[in-house]
Design a protein around this motif. Structure first.
Motif, PDB file in Angstrom:
ATOM      1  N   LYS A  54      92.311   1.713  56.933  1.00 22.48           N
ATOM      2  CA  LYS A  54      93.225   0.556  56.966  1.00 22.48           C
ATOM      3  C   LYS A  54      93.192  -0.200  55.636  1.00 22.48           C
ATOM      4  CE  LYS A  54      91.036  -1.042  60.568  1.00 22.48           C
ATOM      5  NZ  LYS A  54      90.076   0.059  60.693  1.00 22.48           N
ATOM      6  N   THR A  55      91.965  -0.496  55.180  1.00 28.79           N
ATOM      7  CA  THR A  55      91.832  -1.211  53.902  1.00 28.79           C
ATOM      8  C   THR A  55      92.391  -0.373  52.761  1.00 28.79           C
ATOM      9  OG1 THR A  55      89.914  -2.414  54.700  1.00 28.79           O
ATOM     10  CG2 THR A  55      90.131  -2.209  52.313  1.00 28.79           C
ATOM     11  N   THR A  56      92.109   0.931  52.812  1.00 25.21           N
ATOM     12  CA  THR A  56      92.584   1.840  51.762  1.00 25.21           C
ATOM     13  C   THR A  56      94.115   1.809  51.685  1.00 25.21           C
ATOM     14  OG1 THR A  56      90.656   3.213  52.220  1.00 25.21           O
ATOM     15  CG2 THR A  56      92.433   4.242  50.963  1.00 25.21           C
TER      16      THR A  56
ATOM     17  N   LEU B  19      97.497  -8.381  54.770  1.00 28.92           N
ATOM     18  CA  LEU B  19      96.348  -9.143  55.282  1.00 28.92           C
ATOM     19  C   LEU B  19      95.337  -8.170  55.863  1.00 28.92           C
ATOM     20  CD1 LEU B  19      98.509 -11.718  57.300  1.00 28.92           C
ATOM     21  CD2 LEU B  19      97.404 -12.167  55.094  1.00 28.92           C
ATOM     22  N   ASP B  20      94.120  -8.153  55.311  1.00 30.59           N
ATOM     23  CA  ASP B  20      93.087  -7.229  55.785  1.00 30.59           C
ATOM     24  C   ASP B  20      92.122  -7.989  56.693  1.00 30.59           C
ATOM     25  OD1 ASP B  20      91.682  -4.941  56.112  1.00 30.59           O
ATOM     26  OD2 ASP B  20      91.058  -4.719  54.012  1.00 30.59           O
ATOM     27  N   GLU B  21      92.166  -7.717  57.980  1.00 29.40           N
ATOM     28  CA  GLU B  21      91.332  -8.400  58.996  1.00 29.40           C
ATOM     29  C   GLU B  21      91.411  -9.930  58.846  1.00 29.40           C
ATOM     30  OE1 GLU B  21      89.866  -6.880  61.411  1.00 29.40           O
ATOM     31  OE2 GLU B  21      90.132  -4.832  60.710  1.00 29.40           O
TER      32      GLU B  21
ATOM     33  N   SER C  55      83.346   0.982  54.271  1.00 28.82           N
ATOM     34  CA  SER C  55      84.354   0.097  54.860  1.00 28.82           C
ATOM     35  C   SER C  55      83.624  -1.127  55.425  1.00 28.82           C
ATOM     36  CB  SER C  55      85.104   0.827  55.968  1.00 28.82           C
ATOM     37  OG  SER C  55      84.358   0.821  57.161  1.00 28.82           O
ATOM     38  N   GLY C  56      84.390  -2.188  55.754  1.00 28.82           N
ATOM     39  CA  GLY C  56      83.783  -3.423  56.236  1.00 28.82           C
ATOM     40  C   GLY C  56      82.898  -3.201  57.458  1.00 28.82           C
ATOM     41  N   GLY C  57      83.402  -2.438  58.436  1.00 28.25           N
ATOM     42  CA  GLY C  57      82.643  -2.200  59.662  1.00 28.25           C
ATOM     43  C   GLY C  57      81.423  -1.336  59.403  1.00 28.25           C
TER      44      GLY C  57
ATOM     45  N   LEU D  85      92.093 -10.073  50.919  1.00 33.62           N
ATOM     46  CA  LEU D  85      91.091  -9.013  51.045  1.00 33.62           C
ATOM     47  C   LEU D  85      90.246  -9.211  52.305  1.00 33.62           C
ATOM     48  CD1 LEU D  85      89.901  -8.779  47.315  1.00 33.62           C
ATOM     49  CD2 LEU D  85      91.559  -7.328  48.501  1.00 33.62           C
ATOM     50  N   GLN D  86      89.629  -8.112  52.765  1.00 36.42           N
ATOM     51  CA  GLN D  86      88.836  -8.170  54.004  1.00 36.42           C
ATOM     52  C   GLN D  86      87.682  -9.161  53.864  1.00 36.42           C
ATOM     53  OE1 GLN D  86      87.910  -4.292  55.462  1.00 36.42           O
ATOM     54  NE2 GLN D  86      86.897  -5.025  57.310  1.00 36.42           N
ATOM     55  N   ASN D  87      87.052  -9.157  52.680  1.00 35.66           N
ATOM     56  CA  ASN D  87      85.958 -10.091  52.445  1.00 35.66           C
ATOM     57  C   ASN D  87      86.431 -11.161  51.458  1.00 35.66           C
ATOM     58  OD1 ASN D  87      83.674 -11.460  51.792  1.00 35.66           O
ATOM     59  ND2 ASN D  87      82.388  -9.631  51.545  1.00 35.66           N
TER      60      ASN D  87
HETATM   61 MG   LIG Z   1      88.794  -2.402  56.350  1.00 39.64          MG
END
Ligand SMILES: [Mg+2]
Ligand SMILES: Nc1ncnc2c1ncn2[C@@H]1O[C@H](COP(=O)(O)OP(=O)(O)OP(=O)(O)O)[C@@H](O)[C@H]1O
Length: 466
Positions: free
Chosen positions: A312-314, A413-415, A166-168, A340-342
């Motif tokens: 969350k992203t999933t 919206l992801d982050e 995940s991003g974090g 996307l988050q990134n």
């Molecule tokens: Mg995420």
């Protein structure tokens, strides 16, 4: 490591001393950085705050020896590092060994995934990648993996593929790998972005420990808020020059907005519905989410909150149809668009205008909608710019533009606030409002509590195995 004919001034104790006259990118019309003098002593914490586009990442690149690019960018100034002096001037290009420099200065970029090697198969191997190359004995590497994973609570990730985090989790792993390389100066670009409160705590205590061991820490951040109490020196970077900031002074804090007034009637039509949904990834020991029940109705803005790695992203990807549920049903009643988050995962064209127009069915639609959405997000002047040359805030807005231009009724919206400056945040809020006003719905994830409470009608809190 670099030109050996210049020695540092006698008596200097700084791990790095920078005296910059100016820095200008090769393609730019103006200087990105002007006169800047900075000195980092062992064990110090220096915080440099500034809005997106103020030159923070450029400064980070100069400190890490990645900028100026030889024969391209124009730079005047002196860096003294590990007792050696490097002079940049239009007449003289120092010979620089970037890898040698990296042994002294480690830079964690804002897009933390860029720090990862991309060739290691497990997180454990990634953590000691630099030390393995130096020939560290196996038992010592095992000890180091143990220490780092305990410190940052990464034990459950050690056997995982670093490309599937995940991003974090990715940011934590990159930070751990960077600290394992033991550079004497660590430069962190937005180190807390996308981290939950437990991870934030782990990173701040890790920074305290590194300082106690003599590492000089430099934090580049949109706001100095989180660092006021700890920092030895606080600076504001604006238009390429530094000014001393005082602890507690408002730097670039985000404006707070009143809470969204009313929740739409429960009778409104559901645009998205999860019923008994299970989501997971092939090869994983357990599903990420199970028995998920969630509805998002027309006119409604719903926030997803929860620790790093809770899914969350999933969940958002499943709503966008990018992941199929392993059980249960996901029903989507309208057109969907997802940020996307990134943002780098969403940008691949060579100009902003081409990027936003990409995939729109007709030229006539492109001609109308592309300028409109660029104006809506304040991106008109970047139409012919390469997305990768933009400051982080504008880059995220370009990714958002590629979504909004298709006028989705369900916006995912992801982050979305990650990397946004205050102007960008206002554009985001307006974009959300306009989707809601035309009867659409918004589902977003965020670690930004202020944004969550002012933007969402209601919040769905994720737990491990929801
Ligand atoms: Mg995420
Ligand atoms: N492609 C993948 N393959 C296997 N596992 C994955 C993949 N992507 C994510 N995961 C795992 O699934 C779990 C949920 O990840 P997800 O990205 O949905 O979390 P998140 O809530 O968005 O976290 P963050 O707040 O860090 O963004 C995590 O344990 C993550 O490591």
């Amino acid at each position: 490591m670099m030109d050996m004919d210049h020695r540092a001034p006698a008596g200097t104790t700084a791990a790095l001393h920078l005296r910059l006259g100016s820095f200008r990118y090769s393609e730019a019309h103006a200087e990105t950085l002007g006169e800047i003098e900075l000195e980092f002593s062992p064990g110090s914490l220096t915080v440099i705050a500034g809005d997106s586009g103020s030159g923070k990442s450029t400064l980070g690149g100069v400190l890490a020896g990645m900028l100026p690019r030889p024969g391209a960018d124009q730079c005047q100034g002196t860096v003294t590092l590990a007792g050696q002096r490097i002079d940049y001037s239009p007449e003289h290009w120092p010979r620089i060994d970037v890898a040698g420099w990296a042994r002294h200065v480690g830079l964690l970029p804002q897009d933390a995934g860029l720090y990862l090697s991309g060739i290691r198969q497990t997180v454990a191997e990634e953590l000691v990648f630099a030390r393995e190359n130096e020939g560290m004995p196996r038992e010592e590497m095992a000890g180091l993996i143990d220490e780092l994973s305990t410190r940052l609570s990464l034990e459950h990730l050690l056997e995982r593929d670093p490309a599937k985090l995940s991003g974090g989790q990715e940011r934590l792993v990159a930070l751990a790998a960077l600290s394992a390389a033991k550079p004497s100066i660590i430069v962190l670009d937005e180190p807390l972005a996308g981290l939950d409160s437990k991870a934030t705590q782990a990173v701040t205590s890790m920074i305290t420990k590194l300082r106690a061991e003599g590492t000089a820490l430099v934090v580049l951040s949109r706001t100095a808020e989180a660092w006021d109490a700890e920092a030895d020196s606080l600076w504001n970077l604006a238009e390429g020059t530094l000014q001393r900031a005082t602890a507690g002074a408002a730097t670039t804090a985000l404006p707070s907005k009143p809470k969204r007034p009313s929740v739409p009637a429960a009778s409104a039509k559901p645009l998205l519905a999860f019923a008994g949904v299970q989501l997971g990834y092939k090869g994983a020991s357990a599903p990420v989410l199970s028995s998920l029940e969630l509805e998002v109705r027309a006119g409604e803005c719903v926030g997803l909150a929860g620790a790093n790695g809770t899914g969350k992203t999933t969940l958002l990807k499943a709503a966008a149809g990018l992941i199929k549920p392993t059980a249960g049903k996901v029903r989507v009643a309208v057109d969907v668009g997802m940020l996307l988050q990134n943002p780098s995962d969403q940008l691949f064209e060579r100009t902003v205008a081409r990027e936003v127009a990409f995939g729109l069915p007709k030229k006539s639609i492109q001609r109308v909608r592309v300028p409109l959405v660029l104006a809506q997000l304040g991106l008109e002047s970047y139409a012919q710019t390469h997305p990768y040359e933009l400051p982080a805030s504008a880059r995220r807005l370009v990714a958002l533009a590629t979504v909004l231009v298709r006028e989705p009724q369900l916006l995912l919206l992801d982050e979305p606030t990650e990397a946004l400056d205050s102007a960008g945040l206002q554009c985001l809020c307006k974009a959300i409002d306009s989707v809601l006003e035309r009867g659409g719905a918004v589902l977003f994830s965020s670690h930004d509590e202020r944004f969550m409470s002012s933007t969402a009608h209601r919040v769905h809190r994720m737990r491990s195995s929801d």
